[in-house]
Design a protein around this motif. Structure first.
Motif, PDB file in Angstrom:
ATOM      1  N   TYR A 129      16.235  -6.427  17.342  1.00 31.06           N
ATOM      2  CA  TYR A 129      14.895  -5.902  17.525  1.00 31.06           C
ATOM      3  C   TYR A 129      14.475  -5.072  16.313  1.00 31.06           C
ATOM      4  N   LEU A 130      13.286  -5.317  15.799  1.00 31.21           N
ATOM      5  CA  LEU A 130      12.664  -4.454  14.797  1.00 31.21           C
ATOM      6  C   LEU A 130      11.633  -3.603  15.523  1.00 31.21           C
ATOM      7  N   VAL A 131      11.754  -2.289  15.372  1.00 33.93           N
ATOM      8  CA  VAL A 131      10.917  -1.352  16.132  1.00 33.93           C
ATOM      9  C   VAL A 131      10.293  -0.351  15.172  1.00 33.93           C
ATOM     10  N   SER A 132       8.983  -0.223  15.234  1.00 31.25           N
ATOM     11  CA  SER A 132       8.307   0.797  14.425  1.00 31.25           C
ATOM     12  C   SER A 132       8.072   2.037  15.277  1.00 31.25           C
ATOM     13  N   SER A 133       8.124   3.184  14.618  1.00 29.77           N
ATOM     14  CA  SER A 133       7.857   4.462  15.267  1.00 29.77           C
ATOM     15  C   SER A 133       6.827   5.219  14.447  1.00 29.77           C
ATOM     16  N   GLU A 134       5.927   5.898  15.143  1.00 32.26           N
ATOM     17  CA  GLU A 134       4.904   6.695  14.454  1.00 32.26           C
ATOM     18  C   GLU A 134       5.439   8.048  13.990  1.00 32.26           C
ATOM     19  N   THR A 135       6.640   8.412  14.414  1.00 30.52           N
ATOM     20  CA  THR A 135       7.121   9.761  14.168  1.00 30.52           C
ATOM     21  C   THR A 135       7.188  10.106  12.683  1.00 30.52           C
ATOM     22  N   GLU A 136       7.611   9.143  11.829  1.00 24.92           N
ATOM     23  CA  GLU A 136       7.822   9.473  10.408  1.00 24.92           C
ATOM     24  C   GLU A 136       6.773   8.904   9.465  1.00 24.92           C
ATOM     25  N   PRO A 137       6.322   7.649   9.526  1.00 24.55           N
ATOM     26  CA  PRO A 137       6.711   6.559  10.423  1.00 24.55           C
ATOM     27  C   PRO A 137       7.963   5.849   9.904  1.00 24.55           C
ATOM     28  N   SER A 138       8.467   4.887  10.709  1.00 19.75           N
ATOM     29  CA  SER A 138       9.677   4.177  10.348  1.00 19.75           C
ATOM     30  C   SER A 138       9.661   2.787  10.959  1.00 19.75           C
ATOM     31  N   VAL A 139      10.513   1.918  10.416  1.00 18.37           N
ATOM     32  CA  VAL A 139      10.841   0.640  11.040  1.00 18.37           C
ATOM     33  C   VAL A 139      12.360   0.539  11.033  1.00 18.37           C
ATOM     34  N   ARG A 140      12.952   0.437  12.220  1.00 12.26           N
ATOM     35  CA  ARG A 140      14.403   0.317  12.349  1.00 12.26           C
ATOM     36  C   ARG A 140      14.758  -1.010  13.017  1.00 12.26           C
ATOM     37  N   ARG A 141      15.962  -1.473  12.697  1.00 11.01           N
ATOM     38  CA  ARG A 141      16.508  -2.640  13.379  1.00 11.01           C
ATOM     39  C   ARG A 141      17.553  -2.157  14.399  1.00 11.01           C
ATOM     40  N   TYR A 142      17.444  -2.692  15.623  1.00 10.40           N
ATOM     41  CA  TYR A 142      18.357  -2.349  16.706  1.00 10.40           C
ATOM     42  C   TYR A 142      19.093  -3.595  17.195  1.00 10.40           C
ATOM     43  N   SER A 143      20.312  -3.394  17.646  1.00  6.23           N
ATOM     44  CA  SER A 143      21.064  -4.478  18.268  1.00  6.23           C
ATOM     45  C   SER A 143      20.501  -4.774  19.652  1.00  6.23           C
ATOM     46  N   ARG A 144      21.031  -5.809  20.284  1.00  6.98           N
ATOM     47  CA  ARG A 144      20.578  -6.163  21.632  1.00  6.98           C
ATOM     48  C   ARG A 144      20.899  -5.077  22.651  1.00  6.98           C
ATOM     49  N   THR A 145      21.817  -4.176  22.300  1.00  5.96           N
ATOM     50  CA  THR A 145      22.173  -3.098  23.214  1.00  5.96           C
ATOM     51  C   THR A 145      21.664  -1.734  22.759  1.00  5.96           C
ATOM     52  N   GLY A 146      20.862  -1.703  21.680  1.00  5.59           N
ATOM     53  CA  GLY A 146      20.176  -0.474  21.302  1.00  5.59           C
ATOM     54  C   GLY A 146      20.790   0.338  20.186  1.00  5.59           C
ATOM     55  N   GLU A 147      21.823  -0.188  19.506  1.00  3.23           N
ATOM     56  CA  GLU A 147      22.400   0.544  18.380  1.00  3.23           C
ATOM     57  C   GLU A 147      21.580   0.290  17.112  1.00  3.23           C
ATOM     58  N   ILE A 148      21.413   1.324  16.288  1.00  2.00           N
ATOM     59  CA  ILE A 148      20.697   1.185  15.020  1.00  2.00           C
ATOM     60  C   ILE A 148      21.563   0.413  14.026  1.00  2.00           C
ATOM     61  N   LEU A 149      20.990  -0.630  13.445  1.00  2.00           N
ATOM     62  CA  LEU A 149      21.688  -1.454  12.469  1.00  2.00           C
ATOM     63  C   LEU A 149      21.169  -1.253  11.048  1.00  2.00           C
ATOM     64  N   ASP A 150      19.908  -0.856  10.927  1.00  2.00           N
ATOM     65  CA  ASP A 150      19.290  -0.793   9.603  1.00  2.00           C
ATOM     66  C   ASP A 150      17.995  -0.010   9.711  1.00  2.00           C
ATOM     67  N   ARG A 151      17.505   0.435   8.572  1.00  2.00           N
ATOM     68  CA  ARG A 151      16.210   1.113   8.498  1.00  2.00           C
ATOM     69  C   ARG A 151      15.506   0.649   7.240  1.00  2.00           C
ATOM     70  N   LEU A 152      14.247   0.243   7.372  1.00  2.00           N
ATOM     71  CA  LEU A 152      13.512  -0.322   6.250  1.00  2.00           C
ATOM     72  C   LEU A 152      12.871   0.785   5.408  1.00  2.00           C
ATOM     73  N   PRO A 153      12.694   0.532   4.098  1.00  2.00           N
ATOM     74  CA  PRO A 153      12.005   1.510   3.247  1.00  2.00           C
ATOM     75  C   PRO A 153      10.516   1.564   3.584  1.00  2.00           C
ATOM     76  N   VAL A 154       9.926   2.740   3.404  1.00  2.00           N
ATOM     77  CA  VAL A 154       8.497   2.951   3.672  1.00  2.00           C
ATOM     78  C   VAL A 154       7.890   3.646   2.452  1.00  2.00           C
ATOM     79  N   PRO A 155       6.743   3.167   1.945  1.00  2.00           N
ATOM     80  CA  PRO A 155       6.102   3.833   0.789  1.00  2.00           C
ATOM     81  C   PRO A 155       5.786   5.297   1.087  1.00  2.00           C
ATOM     82  N   ASP A 156       5.930   6.142   0.070  1.00  2.00           N
ATOM     83  CA  ASP A 156       5.727   7.578   0.256  1.00  2.00           C
ATOM     84  C   ASP A 156       4.356   7.893   0.852  1.00  2.00           C
ATOM     85  N   ALA A 157       3.316   7.217   0.391  1.00  2.00           N
ATOM     86  CA  ALA A 157       1.952   7.543   0.837  1.00  2.00           C
ATOM     87  C   ALA A 157       1.758   7.292   2.327  1.00  2.00           C
ATOM     88  N   LEU A 158       2.544   6.403   2.918  1.00  2.00           N
ATOM     89  CA  LEU A 158       2.371   6.059   4.328  1.00  2.00           C
ATOM     90  C   LEU A 158       3.090   7.016   5.263  1.00  2.00           C
TER      91      LEU A 158
END
Length: 337
Positions: A129-158
């Motif tokens: 699962y790829l999930v975006s969050s407004e908190t930072e913002p962020s996009v993370r990849r999660y396993s089928r059971t909810g573990e974080i596998l990766d986090r994508l880079p986000v441009p500073d301005a965003l």
């Protein structure tokens, strides 16, 4: 889901829930010959391009495994037989594609175990699962059971101010993967500080040969006055369905569905498919003022099938766990040129 799955969902829900008064469904849109000199509007038309085939309030104010089934902000096709529904309260539900009833729920969190403001969802080709969050913002990849596998880079301005130029609760809302699985797109809900009041950014990532996503092109999209972008979804031919939404106290929600195409350049044009206030009510009721009682705070959208040039699209509203709002699923049939 396969092309006929959404019709199966509605037919099953009609049989099992209509007696309880929690579902209204209409007959499917009739096929219209494209060679006709004058095409007839589709049944239960919202516009010449869009018809409403049904809606369901069956999950409104319900719980599953002790978790509130609401605050739904995104939908995505999951493995065969399920639809993934993302709550902005850090939970991901897998819904049965035939009944829309939850099969299970997966808690989500950031790297420190803190809650997310989870808004956008993609089920990748490997089932993660790829999930975006407004908190930072962020996009993370999660396993089928909810573990974080990766986090994508986000441009500073965003990033959200003061680290960047995004407003709080106004950054990554929509998330979609283009056909072929090589380009990921996140849509900002509202403009960055310093940008025009009606322009939002769409950020892309390109999948490398190693399978990770790297920053790609950025696009601008012009919204209608006072509206933001809660969701963006790729069509099978690589165009984008864009939801625009707003709320006015005492008046209600505005929800419009547009089509845009990245191939026209970095400044995206758009074509109105439907203003959902023009859809038939099909007996829907609202607990607060609305121009059409069918409307609510619609945030999630996914394409569930296609047949003969038509797309089946499922929408869901975010009830914000509010007594005067509703968790409502909407089934649309789109005819695109």
């Amino acid at each position: 889901m396969r092309p006929r799955t959404l019709r199966t969902v509605l037919a099953t829900l009609t049989a099992s829930l209509a007696a309880a008064g929690c579902l209204t469904a209409a007959a499917p849109a009739t096929a219209v010959p494209t060679t006709a000199a004058q095409e007839r509007p589709p049944r239960n038309a919202c516009s010449p391009a869009v018809s409403l085939t049904g809606f369901s309030d069956a999950l409104d104010k319900t719980t599953h495994a002790g978790t509130y089934v609401g605050n739904l902000s995104a939908l995505a096709e999951d493995r065969r037989g399920t639809v993934a529904a993302l709550s902005d309260r850090s939970a991901l539900f897998r819904l049965d594609a035939r009944t829309l009833k939850p099969r299970d729920v997966i808690p989500l969190a950031d790297e420190n175990g803190a809650a997310l403001d989870s808004e956008g969802l993609v089920v990748d080709r490997d089932g993660t699962y790829l999930v975006s969050s407004e908190t930072e913002p962020s996009v993370r990849r999660y396993s089928r059971t909810g573990e974080i596998l990766d986090r994508l880079p986000v441009p500073d301005a965003l990033h959200t101010a003061p680290a960047g130029r995004a407003r709080a609760n106004g950054s990554f809302e929509g998330l979609t993967l283009l056909p072929g699985g090589r380009t990921l797109i996140a849509s900002m809900e509202y403009p960055l500080a310093g940008d025009p009041a009606d322009v939002v950014r769409f950020q892309t990532w390109r999948r490398s040969g190693h399978g990770d996503f790297r920053l790609g092109a950025q696009y601008t999209y012009r919204t209608d006055t006072g509206l933001g972008v809660p969701e963006v979804t790729a069509t099978p031919d690589g165009r984008l369905l864009v939801l625009e939404r707003g709320f006015t106290s005492g008046v209600g929600n505005t929800v419009r569905l547009y089509l845009t195409d990245r191939r026209g350049g970095t400044a995206l044009g758009k074509t109105l498919l439907a203003d959902l206030a023009d859809c038939p009510t099909l007996g829907a009721t609202a607990e607060q003022p609305q121009a059409n009682p069918l409307l609510d705070n619609i945030e999630g959208m996914t394409v569930t099938g296609r047949t003969k040039g038509r797309l089946d699209v499922l929408l869901v509203s975010d009830d914000n766990q509010n007594a005067v709002q509703t968790t409502r699923f909407y089934a649309l049939r789109l005819r695109l040129r």
